[in-house]
Design a protein around this motif. Structure first.
Motif, PDB file in Angstrom:
ATOM      1  N   ALA A  77       0.826  -1.208   0.000  1.00 47.64           N
ATOM      2  CA  ALA A  77       0.000   0.000   0.000  1.00 47.64           C
ATOM      3  C   ALA A  77       0.863   1.262   0.000  1.00 47.64           C
ATOM      4  O   ALA A  77       0.569   2.227  -0.719  1.00 47.64           O
ATOM      5  CB  ALA A  77      -0.931  -0.010   1.212  1.00 47.64           C
ATOM      6  N   LEU A  78       1.924   1.273   0.806  1.00 49.14           N
ATOM      7  CA  LEU A  78       2.788   2.450   0.860  1.00 49.14           C
ATOM      8  C   LEU A  78       3.524   2.662  -0.456  1.00 49.14           C
ATOM      9  O   LEU A  78       3.730   3.807  -0.892  1.00 49.14           O
ATOM     10  CB  LEU A  78       3.788   2.297   2.010  1.00 49.14           C
ATOM     11  N   THR A  79       3.927   1.587  -1.104  1.00 48.44           N
ATOM     12  CA  THR A  79       4.593   1.712  -2.404  1.00 48.44           C
ATOM     13  C   THR A  79       3.637   2.276  -3.447  1.00 48.44           C
ATOM     14  O   THR A  79       4.006   3.156  -4.246  1.00 48.44           O
ATOM     15  CB  THR A  79       5.123   0.342  -2.850  1.00 48.44           C
ATOM     16  N   ALA A  80       2.412   1.778  -3.451  1.00 50.83           N
ATOM     17  CA  ALA A  80       1.430   2.295  -4.405  1.00 50.83           C
ATOM     18  C   ALA A  80       1.119   3.764  -4.134  1.00 50.83           C
ATOM     19  O   ALA A  80       1.013   4.577  -5.064  1.00 50.83           O
ATOM     20  CB  ALA A  80       0.155   1.457  -4.327  1.00 50.83           C
ATOM     21  N   LEU A  81       0.998   4.115  -2.871  1.00 52.20           N
ATOM     22  CA  LEU A  81       0.708   5.499  -2.519  1.00 52.20           C
ATOM     23  C   LEU A  81       1.875   6.407  -2.873  1.00 52.20           C
ATOM     24  O   LEU A  81       1.686   7.519  -3.396  1.00 52.20           O
ATOM     25  CB  LEU A  81       0.399   5.589  -1.023  1.00 52.20           C
ATOM     26  N   GLY A  82       3.089   5.969  -2.603  1.00 48.83           N
ATOM     27  CA  GLY A  82       4.255   6.761  -2.962  1.00 48.83           C
ATOM     28  C   GLY A  82       4.388   6.955  -4.454  1.00 48.83           C
ATOM     29  O   GLY A  82       4.758   8.041  -4.923  1.00 48.83           O
TER      30      GLY A  82
END
Length: 731
Positions: A77-82
């Motif tokens: 999720a953090l990778t997609a958001l970043g």
């Protein structure tokens, strides 16, 4: 001359280095050379590093693998958001502020969550930098999942870390020892100094600082809260039994009611230990509670040995029985806490519900309470989250505004080198700067000599990673940053043609990150937990002062079947408990920052926290032992003595040089003589509790005497001793 064996820390670091190196190298080489996917290769390389090195995940191989598996969805999720927020510098910075605070603050949930915070933040850091390439998101996620799965397999199969002894096993062993000690005392083997020593050592082993991080019950859930309370109660049982074993035989003459209760305590401890090991069902506390209630009903009666008119002997007997009642109450608390923790009970039988407030709420509610309780500027968890978010946000702004080619190194430096105090941050970044300079020189020499020969970098990467990941974690930031500079240089030289300027860029980016981290350390709570522990302890002592007065008043005005707890008393208890949690969190971080207990004149923070905790525990138990209102003389004495101690607490909260000299009013002979038989034991309990708190308050200053001057009773009862500061009704 025989060689000295390597330290356990070095062995653990070497084994972890093997696991991370194999996982990173396998994913990196497969993606880059077999699949020709550089983006996949980067994420496959950094995922094991993020979750295996940057994140100090505690526990054995299975525990580590489980934690990594739970962290992978969050990392995705953090990778997609970043990736999405990298569209502009402003959106990336805003995301960094929000995510930096949210992820860092999640460490309040427990040690497992706190351990993966740095690694999780790295996934957003890596994804939120230019170029803005949302089309590469599938490759990024593929590399992340591949690296995570490889790390999980390595944790399980490749030199797996040995399992960590669970905290419940420590409690079970301590309860077995308590059971044998209680049974020995019941059989007449009372004076045993060697047994007392073993009991106290076992009690010290239950301190959370003595347990591995993976086994510490510091989470927000019902199980962790119950085990933490069971461990504290078990330690009080051990300390009380040690006090009994240290008394001379003449002070602990045969007493049938006491012997019967000791046997009940022994049976209850043994049953609870068996339940913790899974050898039997979790027992309820009802049986032991009935024995305690029966003992309370008869403890004011003479034992049948010696003349009833001997006031000194009668009072001494009451004090010994009061000590035993504390032991039984602590054993009962431990049994009930275990029933809640692993037995799933949602009630605490006849025990005060405030002690087991966590038994009823759901897991989500308990987590919410933990998080909302730390949403205050006085919480070090809140301060750390704000400091981290500001540092990472500033680093992302600088990297974006200056269009740094490898700007994520700036954030990585902030993430890995920031400390909770300005002094510690300066010491760390100074060492890191030197190490990075040396590493950059070595990397520049390697790139200059190898040129565009990719095979050289491919051959060097694995041994460099192994050395960096095994030496860096134990040798300090200089070695860690220097060796990691070599790692990134050899890895990025395989992704694209490189020259010596790659090492220069790495050095400049790390220095920029060091500067940002140092500025944040100076501006945002530069004293770390030192200032907060002083403020937190002062506030909890001030909150406990009215609680002491309310508790003493509740005892002398007891109606016999209920414990008064309304208005001011409820507010005092709630406020004391809340401030105690905040102060304990500050003290825990203070210890990690190198804070030491005073050796000459400084306040003893740990003892101050114990004093407040003892006040809370006494407020639970003391009013339940009172039967009927006390005579006017006893009421006046209780109010005056409690008021004097409350004033001493207020004075101690200012931490004057040399501390305070706390001394409650001794229990007068005329009060002892006039008190009805059912009420006198409760008055003795209050007197013992107040003297214990007074001794601890006096010792907080660190430079004065360890206890107040011995109170002289007209009735001839024994004075307070240094051992009275151990576990009693308030301990």
């Amino acid at each position: 001359m025989p060689k000295r064996p390597p330290s356990p820390g070095r062995v653990r670091a070497a084994r972890q280095s093997v696991r991370v190196t194999v996982a990173s190298a396998t994913g990196f080489y497969s993606a880059l050379y077999a699949l020709d996917r550089p983006v996949v290769a980067v994420y496959a390389l950094f995922t094991p590093i993020a979750l295996g090195i940057l994140s100090p995940v505690p526990g054995g191989g299975r525990d580590r693998a489980r934690t990594v598996l739970f962290a992978l969805p969050v990392a995705v999720a953090l990778t997609a958001l970043g990736t999405a927020l990298a569209v502009t510098t402003g959106s990336a910075v805003a995301g960094m502020l929000v995510i930096g605070f949210t992820v860092s603050f999640a460490s309040a949930y427990g040690p497992a969550a706190a351990s993966v915070v740095p690694g999780l933040l790295l996934f957003y850091v890596l994804a939120c930098f230019p170029p803005y390439a949302p089309d590469t998101l599938p490759q990024r996620l593929g590399g992340l999942l591949a690296g995570g799965v490889l790390l999980v397999l390595c944790e399980l199969l490749l030199l797996p870390a040995p399992p960590v002894q669970p905290y419940r096993a420590r409690i079970a062993a301590a309860l077995d020892l308590a059971s044998s000690a209680a049974l020995a005392s019941a059989q007449g083997h009372r004076h045993a100094p060697e047994r007392a020593r073993r009991l106290r050592e076992a009690g010290l082993a239950l301190r959370l600082s003595q347990a591995p991080p993976a086994s510490r019950p510091t989470g927000a859930g019902r199980t962790d809260r119950g085990l933490a309370q069971a461990g504290a109660a078990t330690r009080r049982v051990l300390d009380q039994l040690a006090r009994t074993a240290e008394r001379p035989d003449s002070a602990t003459a045969a007493d049938p009611p006491s012997e019967a209760l000791l046997r009940g305590v022994a049976a209850g401890c043994a049953a609870t230990a068996g339940a913790l090991r899974g050898a039997r069902a979790v027992p309820g506390p009802e049986a032991l509670e009935e024995m305690v209630a029966g003992f309370v009903a008869v403890r004011g009666r003479p034992s049948g040995t010696g003349p009833d008119a001997d006031a000194k002997a009668s009072l001494r007997l009451l004090e010994c029985r009061s000590d035993l009642l504390v032991t039984a109450a602590s054993a009962l608390t431990a049994q009930a806490a275990v029933a809640v923790a692993i037995g799933g009970r949602r009630d605490s039988a006849g025990l005060p519900p405030e002690q087991f407030w966590y038994a009823g709420p759901s897991a989500a509610r308990l987590l919410t309470l933990r998080l909302t309780g730390n949403l205050t500027l006085r919480s070090v968890l809140f301060q750390n989250a704000v400091r981290t978010a500001l540092g990472l946000g500033a680093a992302r702004l600088v990297a974006g505004a200056l269009e740094l080619s490898h700007g994520f190194w700036v954030l990585l430096a902030v993430l890995t080198l920031g400390r909770t105090t300005a002094g510690a941050t300066w010491s760390t970044v100074r060492s890191a700067a030197v190490g990075t300079l040396v590493g950059a020189l070595a990397a520049g020499a390697l790139i200059f000599g190898a040129g565009d020969t990719v095979e050289v970098y491919a051959a060097v990467l694995v041994p460099v990673m192994f050395v960096a990941f095994s030496v860096g974690p134990i040798a300090g930031p200089a070695w860690a940053q220097g060796l990691f500079t070599l790692v990134v240089a050899t890895a990025f030289s395989q992704l694209a043609p490189a020259d010596w300027r790659l090492a220069e860029t790495r050095l400049l980016d790390v220095l920029a990150g060091c500067t940002i981290g140092l500025v944040c350390g100076v501006l945002a709570w530069p004293a770390g937990a030192h200032a907060e522990v002083r403020r937190g302890v002062a506030e909890v002592l001030r909150a406990a002062a009215p609680l002491v007065r309310a508790t003493a008043s509740a005892v002398v005005h007891a109606s016999g079947d209920a414990r008064p707890r309304r208005g001011a008393a409820e507010e005092a208890l709630r406020l004391t408990r809340h401030r105690l949690r905040i102060a304990e969190g500050a003290y825990a971080q203070y210890r990690t920052e190198g804070g030491r207990d005073p050796v000459a004149g400084g306040p003893d923070w740990h003892l101050a926290l114990n004093c407040a905790s003892h006040a809370v525990i006494g407020s639970h138990w003391l009013p339940r032992q009172a039967y009927g209102p006390a005579p006017p003389e006893a009421v006046r004495w209780a109010r005056e003595s409690a008021a004097r101690l409350a004033a001493a607490m207020d004075d101690a909260a200012a931490f004057p040089p040399g501390g305070v000299l706390a001394a409650p009013v001794p229990l007068p002979h005329e009060v002892v003589s006039a008190a009805p038989a059912p009420v006198l034991p409760a008055l003795v309990d209050v007197d013992t509790w107040l003297r214990t708190l007074a001794a601890e308050l006096t010792a907080i200053g660190g430079s004065g005497p360890e206890e107040p001057p011995p109170p002289v009773r007209d009735g001839g009862a024994r004075p307070a001793t240094s051992r009275d500061t151990a576990a009693r009704t308030g301990g």
